[in-house]
Design a protein around this motif. Sequence first.
Motif, short mmCIF file in Angstrom:
data_model
loop_
_atom_site.label_atom_id
_atom_site.label_comp_id
_atom_site.label_asym_id
_atom_site.label_seq_id
_atom_site.Cartn_x
_atom_site.Cartn_y
_atom_site.Cartn_z
N LEU A 166 42.97 -57.15 28.11
CA LEU A 166 41.71 -57.29 28.85
C LEU A 166 41.97 -57.59 30.33
O LEU A 166 41.32 -57.01 31.20
N ALA A 167 42.90 -58.51 30.61
CA ALA A 167 43.10 -58.91 32.01
C ALA A 167 43.54 -57.72 32.87
O ALA A 167 42.89 -57.43 33.89
N PRO A 168 44.59 -57.00 32.51
CA PRO A 168 44.97 -55.88 33.38
C PRO A 168 43.93 -54.77 33.39
O PRO A 168 43.69 -54.16 34.44
N ALA A 169 43.29 -54.51 32.25
CA ALA A 169 42.29 -53.44 32.21
C ALA A 169 41.14 -53.78 33.15
O ALA A 169 40.72 -52.95 33.96
N LEU A 170 40.63 -55.01 33.05
CA LEU A 170 39.49 -55.38 33.90
C LEU A 170 39.89 -55.37 35.37
O LEU A 170 39.16 -54.87 36.22
N LEU A 171 41.07 -55.92 35.66
CA LEU A 171 41.49 -55.98 37.06
C LEU A 171 41.69 -54.58 37.64
O LEU A 171 41.43 -54.34 38.82
N ALA A 172 42.10 -53.64 36.80
CA ALA A 172 42.27 -52.26 37.26
C ALA A 172 40.92 -51.59 37.53
O ALA A 172 40.86 -50.60 38.26
N GLY A 173 39.85 -52.12 36.91
CA GLY A 173 38.54 -51.50 37.07
C GLY A 173 38.10 -50.71 35.85
O GLY A 173 37.11 -49.98 35.88
N CYS A 174 38.87 -50.84 34.76
CA CYS A 174 38.53 -50.13 33.52
C CYS A 174 37.35 -50.82 32.83
O CYS A 174 37.08 -52.00 33.06
N SER A 175 36.70 -50.10 31.91
CA SER A 175 35.82 -50.78 30.97
C SER A 175 36.53 -50.78 29.62
O SER A 175 37.41 -49.94 29.36
N VAL A 176 36.16 -51.72 28.76
CA VAL A 176 36.95 -52.00 27.56
C VAL A 176 36.06 -52.09 26.32
O VAL A 176 35.03 -52.77 26.33
N VAL A 177 36.48 -51.37 25.29
CA VAL A 177 35.88 -51.56 23.96
C VAL A 177 36.95 -52.23 23.11
O VAL A 177 37.99 -51.63 22.82
N LEU A 178 36.71 -53.48 22.75
CA LEU A 178 37.69 -54.26 22.00
C LEU A 178 37.33 -54.29 20.53
O LEU A 178 36.20 -54.61 20.17
N LYS A 179 38.33 -53.92 19.70
CA LYS A 179 38.14 -54.08 18.26
C LYS A 179 39.14 -55.12 17.74
O LYS A 179 40.31 -54.82 17.52
N PRO A 180 38.69 -56.36 17.57
CA PRO A 180 39.60 -57.37 17.03
C PRO A 180 39.81 -57.17 15.54
O PRO A 180 39.08 -56.42 14.89
N SER A 181 40.80 -57.85 15.03
CA SER A 181 41.10 -57.78 13.61
C SER A 181 39.97 -58.43 12.79
O SER A 181 39.37 -59.41 13.23
N PRO A 182 39.68 -57.92 11.61
CA PRO A 182 38.59 -58.52 10.81
C PRO A 182 38.90 -59.94 10.35
O PRO A 182 37.99 -60.68 10.00
N GLU A 183 40.18 -60.34 10.39
CA GLU A 183 40.51 -61.73 10.03
C GLU A 183 40.12 -62.71 11.13
O GLU A 183 39.92 -63.89 10.86
N THR A 184 40.07 -62.23 12.37
CA THR A 184 39.82 -63.13 13.51
C THR A 184 38.75 -62.58 14.47
O THR A 184 39.04 -62.30 15.64
N PRO A 185 37.51 -62.47 13.99
CA PRO A 185 36.47 -61.98 14.90
C PRO A 185 35.85 -63.09 15.76
O PRO A 185 35.24 -62.80 16.78
N LEU A 186 35.99 -64.36 15.34
CA LEU A 186 35.21 -65.43 15.97
C LEU A 186 35.67 -65.72 17.40
O LEU A 186 34.85 -65.93 18.29
N ASP A 187 36.99 -65.77 17.60
CA ASP A 187 37.47 -66.05 18.96
C ASP A 187 37.19 -64.87 19.89
O ASP A 187 37.01 -65.05 21.10
#
Length: 482
Positions: A166-187
Motif C-alpha cells: 500500500l505505501a509504495p503504491a499510494l506514494l506512486a499515485g496508484c489506486s489499490v484494490v486490496l484482497k486480504p486473506s479470509p483469516e485476517t479481514p479485521l485488521d
Amino acid sequence: MTDIVDHHKLFIGGRWVEPTGDDTIEVVSPVTEQIVGRVPHATPEDVDRAVAAARTAFDHGPWPRMTMAERIAVVTRIKDTVAARHQELAELITLQNGSPMLFAVRGQALSTVGVLAMTLAAAAQFEEEHERQGTGGPVLVRREAVGVVAAITPWNVPQLTIGAKLAPALLAGCSVVLKPSPETPLDANWLAGVCAEAGLPEGVLSVLPAGRETGAHLVAHPGIDKVAFTGSVAAGKAIMAAAAQNLTRVSLELGGKSAAIVLDDADLAVAVPAIVGGTCAANSGQACVALTRVLVPASRYDEVAGALTAAFGGLKVGDPADPATVVGPMVTKKQQERNLDYIRIGQEEGAKVLTGGGVPAGLTTGWYVEPTLFGDVTNDMRIAREEIFGPVVCLIRYETEDEAVALANASEFGLSGAVFTADTERGTEVARRVRTGTVTVNGFRLDLAAPFGGYKNSGIGREFGPEGLSAYFEYKSVNLPA
Ligand code: NAD
C-alpha cells in the motif's frame, strides 16, 4: 468473552457500502476456537465495482495528479495514526491469527509503521524525471505510476504485507484494490478506516475480504495493471499464469526454507537466541523468512543440538495475549494438522525428535504445536525441502564450509538465511555465496529499509525501501528535439 467484531459493509472506492452477496466470513479465534469477527465476503461483482472505482480514480482523479509532496502528507497521516494506535492493531491481529503479543507488537504493528516510514523516506528522495543525452538528442526519462494495483495478502503478517504494497503504491499515485486473506479481514478493514480518515480521495482504495475465487477474479481482471502478491508458491504460480493473459505486471513474495549456517567458530551465545528468534519466536514459526534448516558442522553437532534442544524445550507456549508467551497457536486447525503431519513424516523419514513432537500437554483447546527440533535430518527429506510453516526445525550435519553453502543452496526456495561465525568477514563471504534475497550475519533480521524478496521459487521482485517504491513505476522516455 470477547465481543464479536462485526462488519456489515465493504470498503469500496473509499466508502462503506452494502455488499452484493450474502456470504459472510467468520473469523475464528485460534485460542478459544470461538467466532470473534464477521465481515461480508466480497464477490466477483464487488471486485468489478472496486476496479471500476480504482480505474476512474487513476485515469481521471486527483491522486496520481498530485505532487509527491502532497501524497507524502496523506501517507504520513496514515503512518502516524497506525503508530499512535499500534497496540490496538497488534491486539486485533492476535485476535485473528494468534500471533504472540510480543511479536504482534514488534513484528507486526511496529514493523508496519516501520515499512510506512521507510517507504516515505524513499519517496522523499524520489526523482520523477531527469534529462540525459541520448544517441539522437536529449531524452527526458520519466517515472510514472504503474496504474491500478491488486494487492493480495496472507494471514501470517497481514499488516506488514499490506503496508509493503500500500505505501509504495499510494506514494506512486496508484489506486489499490486490496484482497486480504479470509483469516485476517479485521485488521484490513481497520486500516481502511484509517486511510479514509487520512483523506485518501474517492476510489483510491478498496478492501475486499474474500477467498481465492474472488482473488482469482481480481488478478485476471483487465482493469488491473499490476498484481502485488504475498503468499504460497502454489497461489503465486496460479496468479502469474492468470496475469499472463493481460500481461499484467506481477510481484510475488512467496515461501521459504531458509538455512542458518552455523560455522565451526560460531559463538552459540549469539547463534542460539538468534535461531530461536528466527524460528519458533517469529510468529510461532509461521514466518516466510524462518530459519527452518540449521546447518551444523559435524564437529560441533552434539553441542549445538544440546543447546537448541534446551532452548526450544524452555519456550513458553500458550495464550498469545500473555506477554510472556513466545509460541502461540497455529492460525487454523488445518495449519496445526499440517505441522503434526510433517512431524509424523519426519519420523517416518528417519529423523529424530530431539524435543517437542506433538500438541503441548494441557493445551487441547486452541491449535497449538510444541516447538519441535528434529535431529539427524538430511537435506533430501521432505521436512528439509518443504515449507512446514510452524515451530518445526531441522538440524542438518555438514563436514566443510563448501558443503554448508551447497546445502543452503540446495532448495527450491531462496528467501532468507543466516551465517553464524566469530569472524564477520568470513560470515560476509559465506553470505555472498548463499542464493537468497536476504542473509544476516550473526543474527536474524528483516531490514525494512533494504530490498526484501526471493530468489528462485521464493518470488519475483522486491519490497521495502527505494527498490520497493520503484516497483510501482513504469519508465517513460520522452525524446526531445535534437
Ligand atoms: P495462500 O497462498 O494460501 O494465500 C495468500 C493469499 O492469496 C490469500 O489472500 C488467498 O485468499 C489468496 N489466493 C490464494 N490463491 C489465489 C489465487 N489463485 N488467485 C488470487 N488470490 C489467491 O498463502 P497463506 O496460507 O495465506 O500464507 C502463507 C504463505 O505465504 C506461506 O507460503 C508463506 O511463506 C508466504 N508468505 C511469504 C511472505 C514473503 O514476503 N515472501 C510473507 C508472508 C507469507
